[in-house]
Design an enzyme around this catalytic site. Sequence first.
Site, PDB file in Angstrom:
ATOM      1  N   TYR A  43       0.831  -1.217   0.000  1.00  0.00           N
ATOM      2  CA  TYR A  43       0.000   0.000   0.000  1.00  0.00           C
ATOM      3  C   TYR A  43       0.861   1.260   0.000  1.00  0.00           C
ATOM      4  CZ  TYR A  43      -3.836  -3.124   1.542  1.00  0.00           C
ATOM      5  OH  TYR A  43      -4.755  -4.132   1.667  1.00  0.00           O
ATOM      6  N   HIS A 106       0.313 -11.884   2.033  1.00  0.00           N
ATOM      7  CA  HIS A 106      -0.694 -11.122   1.288  1.00  0.00           C
ATOM      8  C   HIS A 106      -1.377 -11.967   0.198  1.00  0.00           C
ATOM      9  CE1 HIS A 106      -1.649  -6.684   0.127  1.00  0.00           C
ATOM     10  NE2 HIS A 106      -2.684  -7.453  -0.055  1.00  0.00           N
TER      11      HIS A 106
END
Length: 273
Positions: A43, A106
């Site tokens: 991010y 992830h």
Amino acid sequence: MPANDFPQFGLGTYSDDNKDYWAGIVESALEVGYRHIDTAQIYDNEEYVGEGLKNASVSREDIFVSTKTVHVDVPGPSPDTEDILAAANGCLERLGLDYVDMLYVHWPVGVYDHETVLPAYDRLYEEGTIRHVGLSNFTPELLDEAQEILSAPVFAHQVEMHPLLQQEELHRYAYEHDHWLVAYSPLAQGEIFNVPEIQEIADKHGVSPAQVSLAWLLSKENVAVIPRTMNEDHLQSNVEAQDLELDADDITTIDAIEREKRCIDPDHGPWNK
Ligand SMILES: NC(=O)c1ccc[n+]([C@@H]2O[C@H](COP(=O)([O-])OP(=O)(O)OC[C@H]3O[C@@H](n4cnc5c(N)ncnc54)[C@H](OP(=O)(O)O)[C@@H]3O)[C@@H](O)[C@H]2O)c1
């Protein structure tokens, strides 16, 4: 029910741009009662999330901070153990923390190799750098494979989940294996606002459709939610969904929605294999 030191209501912090806004949003979220903040290496905002954590008047030990590493888009060869340890320490450094409450894998695709990645997560868990191990975007088969390797318990599995993607199989799996299912994109990135059943229930209770979607998710055992917002009004109204009690008819109506919409559906999604 899995371990209960997990705030079921969290803030998602993904954004394509205005990444520096997250410092102020995270600080505001903590001030209005959020105690769980979700970010990720990819991010590219961990330093701003960390700034918000530092500026808020809430003690570190009262906040559950989760981040993620091992992403399919990370270029280069598959990471070895040292690469994973370095990636995790990079997350901590950017966040300005000496531990994170949970580190997720992830995506279990691309650079992910379970025999390399998971022992590194075990090491981080044993040395206390991470309090819990999380997995994200796994299938039941990949969860089985991971649990054969991992010594640390799987604390949570993070997947897309909302009224248009109800994830019954992964919810059952989470319940049977005693871990949390963390619902990402819990508002279907805005799609739930176009669902008449949700709107009708919202009108009936005089609340927002976002609150209905979040309250429906929270009505499920061992489910947590991480809605994202950069809007202070939404920040406040979303967290109030914890006080909304849907009745049995509402839950049955939403459970019965059969239309499906998956917002995050890349070709490399393991469910597409
Ligand atoms: N593990 C993974 O692979 C993965 C993948 C996707 C997402 N995630 C995590 O899950 C988090 C949430 O998912 P998401 O960001 O995809 O989508 P989401 O939370 O379902 O939806 C976010 C969208 O809803 C809007 N919104 C939020 N509250 C609202 C309200 N009360 N009324 C009207 N609009 C509202 C937001 O705009 P405003 O800013 O205007 O409120 C934003 O456009 C992410 O931020 C990330 O932390 C994880």
